[in-house]
Design a protein around this motif. Structure first.
Motif, PDB file in Angstrom:
ATOM      1  N   SER A   4      -1.222   3.860 -12.259  1.00  0.00           N
ATOM      2  CA  SER A   4      -1.609   2.459 -12.436  1.00  0.00           C
ATOM      3  C   SER A   4      -2.836   2.346 -13.343  1.00  0.00           C
ATOM      4  O   SER A   4      -2.901   1.453 -14.194  1.00  0.00           O
ATOM      5  N   GLY A  48       3.881  -6.757 -16.159  1.00  0.00           N
ATOM      6  CA  GLY A  48       4.408  -5.460 -16.536  1.00  0.00           C
ATOM      7  C   GLY A  48       4.179  -5.159 -18.001  1.00  0.00           C
ATOM      8  O   GLY A  48       4.155  -6.056 -18.836  1.00  0.00           O
ATOM      9  N   SER A  50       5.646  -2.339 -20.872  1.00  0.00           N
ATOM     10  CA  SER A  50       6.621  -1.267 -21.060  1.00  0.00           C
ATOM     11  C   SER A  50       6.016  -0.136 -21.880  1.00  0.00           C
ATOM     12  O   SER A  50       5.204  -0.349 -22.776  1.00  0.00           O
ATOM     13  N   SER A  55       8.892   0.088 -17.461  1.00  0.00           N
ATOM     14  CA  SER A  55       7.899  -0.956 -17.239  1.00  0.00           C
ATOM     15  C   SER A  55       7.278  -0.726 -15.873  1.00  0.00           C
ATOM     16  O   SER A  55       7.988  -0.552 -14.886  1.00  0.00           O
ATOM     17  N   ARG A  56       5.959  -0.696 -15.837  1.00  0.00           N
ATOM     18  CA  ARG A  56       5.251  -0.507 -14.572  1.00  0.00           C
ATOM     19  C   ARG A  56       4.408  -1.733 -14.300  1.00  0.00           C
ATOM     20  O   ARG A  56       3.808  -2.292 -15.209  1.00  0.00           O
ATOM     21  N   PRO A  57       4.322  -2.151 -13.023  1.00  0.00           N
ATOM     22  CA  PRO A  57       3.508  -3.326 -12.700  1.00  0.00           C
ATOM     23  C   PRO A  57       2.017  -3.014 -12.751  1.00  0.00           C
ATOM     24  O   PRO A  57       1.592  -1.905 -12.416  1.00  0.00           O
TER      25      PRO A  57
END
Length: 112
Positions: A4, A48, A50, A55-57
């Motif tokens: 993250s 998100g 990409s 794609s990560r939050p």
């Protein structure tokens, strides 16, 4: 470094920013819609980014803290919403601190 935190840095490097209302602005200058993630007692805005086909939050308040404090925010124990509104991501409402800081603020607020 956590995934993250890597994504927060990547979003910043790609040109994502924030406006005074605490909204995410993409590299084209448009507001990012994002969504809301609910946790135990709070809801948090996420967006998100990409990278390499995935794609990560990213939690908006963590991204705002990074834009405000830099790498110090990535090392902080927690990110605090000063007015206790987890959806208010204006930079002046975001601070870094500890979970004890949050506990003390809530305890003080209840006593007043």
């Amino acid at each position: 470094m956590s995934k993250s935190n890597e994504m927060i840095r990547l979003a910043s490097q790609k040109g994502y920013t924030i406006n005074k209302a605490g909204e995410i602005i993409n590299p084209k200058g448009q507001k990012v819609r994002g969504s809301i993630r609910k946790s135990k007692n709070s809801s948090y805005k996420i967006f998100g980014v990409s990278h390499m086909g995935m794609s990560r939050p990213i939690l908006v308040h963590r991204f705002v803290a990074y834009k405000k404090y830099g790498d110090l925010a990535l090392e902080a124990e927690c990110i605090r919403h000063l007015n206790h509104d987890s959806l208010d991501n204006r930079a002046d409402n975001i601070d870094i601190g500890t979970y004890k800081d949050i506990y003390d603020a809530i305890k003080h607020k209840k006593l007043v």
